[in-house]
Design a protein around this motif. Structure first.
Motif, PDB file in Angstrom:
ATOM      1  N   PRO A   1     -11.165   1.958   4.435  1.00  0.00           N
ATOM      2  CA  PRO A   1     -11.205   3.214   3.667  1.00  0.00           C
ATOM      3  C   PRO A   1     -12.074   4.257   4.363  1.00  0.00           C
ATOM      4  O   PRO A   1     -13.072   3.925   5.014  1.00  0.00           O
TER       5      PRO A   1
ATOM      6  N   TYR B   1      -9.274  -2.598  -3.557  1.00  0.00           N
ATOM      7  CA  TYR B   1      -8.808  -1.391  -4.237  1.00  0.00           C
ATOM      8  C   TYR B   1      -8.753  -1.527  -5.756  1.00  0.00           C
ATOM      9  O   TYR B   1      -8.632  -0.518  -6.456  1.00  0.00           O
TER      10      TYR B   1
ATOM     11  N   THR C   1      -7.562   8.113  -2.632  1.00  0.00           N
ATOM     12  CA  THR C   1      -7.076   6.730  -2.633  1.00  0.00           C
ATOM     13  C   THR C   1      -5.666   6.651  -2.069  1.00  0.00           C
ATOM     14  O   THR C   1      -5.332   5.708  -1.341  1.00  0.00           O
TER      15      THR C   1
ATOM     16  N   PRO D   1       0.799  -1.226   0.000  1.00  0.00           N
ATOM     17  CA  PRO D   1       0.000   0.000   0.000  1.00  0.00           C
ATOM     18  C   PRO D   1       0.832   1.277   0.000  1.00  0.00           C
ATOM     19  O   PRO D   1       0.453   2.269  -0.624  1.00  0.00           O
TER      20      PRO D   1
ATOM     21  N   ARG E   1     -11.541   0.434  -7.590  1.00  0.00           N
ATOM     22  CA  ARG E   1     -11.337   1.881  -7.513  1.00  0.00           C
ATOM     23  C   ARG E   1     -10.231   2.332  -8.473  1.00  0.00           C
ATOM     24  O   ARG E   1     -10.358   3.359  -9.131  1.00  0.00           O
TER      25      ARG E   1
ATOM     26  N   ASP F   1      -5.958   6.799   1.645  1.00  0.00           N
ATOM     27  CA  ASP F   1      -6.431   5.509   2.152  1.00  0.00           C
ATOM     28  C   ASP F   1      -5.299   4.495   2.219  1.00  0.00           C
ATOM     29  O   ASP F   1      -5.128   3.774   3.212  1.00  0.00           O
ATOM     30  N   LEU F   2      -4.518   4.439   1.144  1.00  0.00           N
ATOM     31  CA  LEU F   2      -3.441   3.444   1.076  1.00  0.00           C
ATOM     32  C   LEU F   2      -2.317   3.771   2.057  1.00  0.00           C
ATOM     33  O   LEU F   2      -1.731   2.862   2.661  1.00  0.00           O
TER      34      LEU F   2
END
Length: 377
Positions: A231, A161, A216, A45, A164, A219-220
């Motif tokens: 998330p 993920y 994103t 991530p 997305r 989130d990662l």
């Protein structure tokens, strides 16, 4: 091997157990009764977050070049869409003459630049900006698609993920399509400019994609710091602030598309009055979407509604992440100053370009603050 994450109200605890089917190790991070989320042990991530930030800053650069392209009236200089071969600019005099001849067929040349005495050298200048804008779009597509395929094959994408990331890839493709529709709307002998509606779709898609990349990446990064982190969600004050800012960005795109920034070079008054005269002969709704004087007026005063919403958002964010709150304040404060300077300078190229740049940074700052508020245990 997989990492299994669920939820615990107190503190995470890692339990190592042998898998009954084959003895492989399974890591269970327990956060208090939530549904387990299986993530491949090969997931990276943090690396994905860094990659998405690189792409995000490339999008910011493209937004800036797009602003210059608009301000220099360069957007109609390339009258064909060649996604692959168009990456190579004209190399010979004959090729340049052919491109220039295509430009001579449209209304912008016939009614504006031609009568003003445009030369081939002048044409090469506007061609450069449009070509650079399109080239950046191609580079962004490669910078996203190639690493995405690599991370996918390597199993480096955390569970949940992939859809997305595919959606972000699709948005990038749509951005190119919308850009061509925008250009095509101005390729006629009857019109001299692109549709401000298509321009707004093109710009807002870029800003929405930028927000998606940043969200994103946040989130990662959080997943890399806290295994099993879920998330963030968008809602409440952050959603209201985002919608209000969306309206302001839409109005700004219409101002650019209609050259409405030139409707007044004074602030706070326009034409010596608070509310300028505008054409309402076809109804108020038509005026709000077509009249440059009214749209300019709405853009400069809706900004203060956006400021109020962003202040409320920043106050909510400050106890949780002070840097995000500072970023929001700095971005909207700078944006207001640049907006007023853009008016006072009669839409100076570099002041207006800075205004568009800080608009993109404001989107990132709002995304940061919204993500902070939307984080879940």
């Amino acid at each position: 091997m997989y990492h299994s994450a669920s939820a615990n109200r107190q503190r995470p605890c890692d339990l190592r157990n042998a898998d009954a089917s084959g003895g492989s190790m399974v890591s269970r991070t327990n956060f208090g009764g939530g549904t387990a989320v299986l993530t491949p042990a090969t997931a990276r991530p943090a690396a994905l977050a860094r990659w998405l930030w690189v792409v995000a800053w490339m999008v910011v650069a493209m937004i800036v070049v797009g602003g210059i392209t608009r301000l220099t009236e360069s957007g109609l200089s390339i009258t064909e869409w060649k996604p692959v071969t168009g990456a190579i600019p004209p190399l010979t005099d004959a090729q340049w003459q052919a491109e220039f001849e295509g430009y001579r067929q449209i209304g912008e040349y016939q009614q504006i630049t031609g009568p003003a005495g445009m030369t081939l050298a002048d044409y090469k200048f506007i061609y450069f900006w449009e070509w650079t804008h399109r080239l950046l779009g191609r580079l962004i597509g490669l910078a996203f698609a190639v690493p995405l395929a690599w991370y996918w094959i390597r199993g480096a994408i955390p569970s949940g993920y992939k859809p997305r990331l595919l959606a972000l890839l699709a948005l990038g493709g749509l951005q190119g399509v919308f850009g061509w529709f925008m250009v095509r709307s101005g390729l006629s002998s009857e019109v001299t400019d692109v549709s401000h509606f298509w321009l707004s779709i093109h710009l807002l898609t870029a800003l929405f994609t930028l927000a998606g990349l940043a969200w994103t990446a946040f989130d990662l990064r959080r997943l890399a710091q806290i295994p099993g982190a879920r998330p963030a969600r968008l809602g409440g004050v952050a959603l209201v602030a985002a919608l209000i800012l969306f309206v302001q960005l839409l109005l700004g795109a219409w101002v650019a598309g209609l050259n409405a920034g030139l409707a007044s070079d004074t602030w706070p008054l326009m034409q010596g009055r608070l509310v300028p005269e505008f054409d309402s002969s076809q109804g108020l709704f038509w005026a709000m979407t077509h009249d440059p004087f009214l749209i300019h007026f709405l853009h400069r005063w809706w900004a203060w509604v956006a400021v109020a919403a962003l202040i409320v958002l920043a106050r909510k964010v400050r106890p949780l992440e002070r840097r995000a709150a500072i970023a929001i304040h700095a971005a909207f404060g700078t944006q207001i100053i640049l907006g007023i300077m853009t008016v006072w300078t009669g839409v100076s190229l570099w002041v207006a370009t800075a205004h568009q740049l800080v608009g993109a940074l404001l989107v990132i700052a709002l995304t940061w603050g919204a993500h902070v508020l939307g984080r879940r245990p």
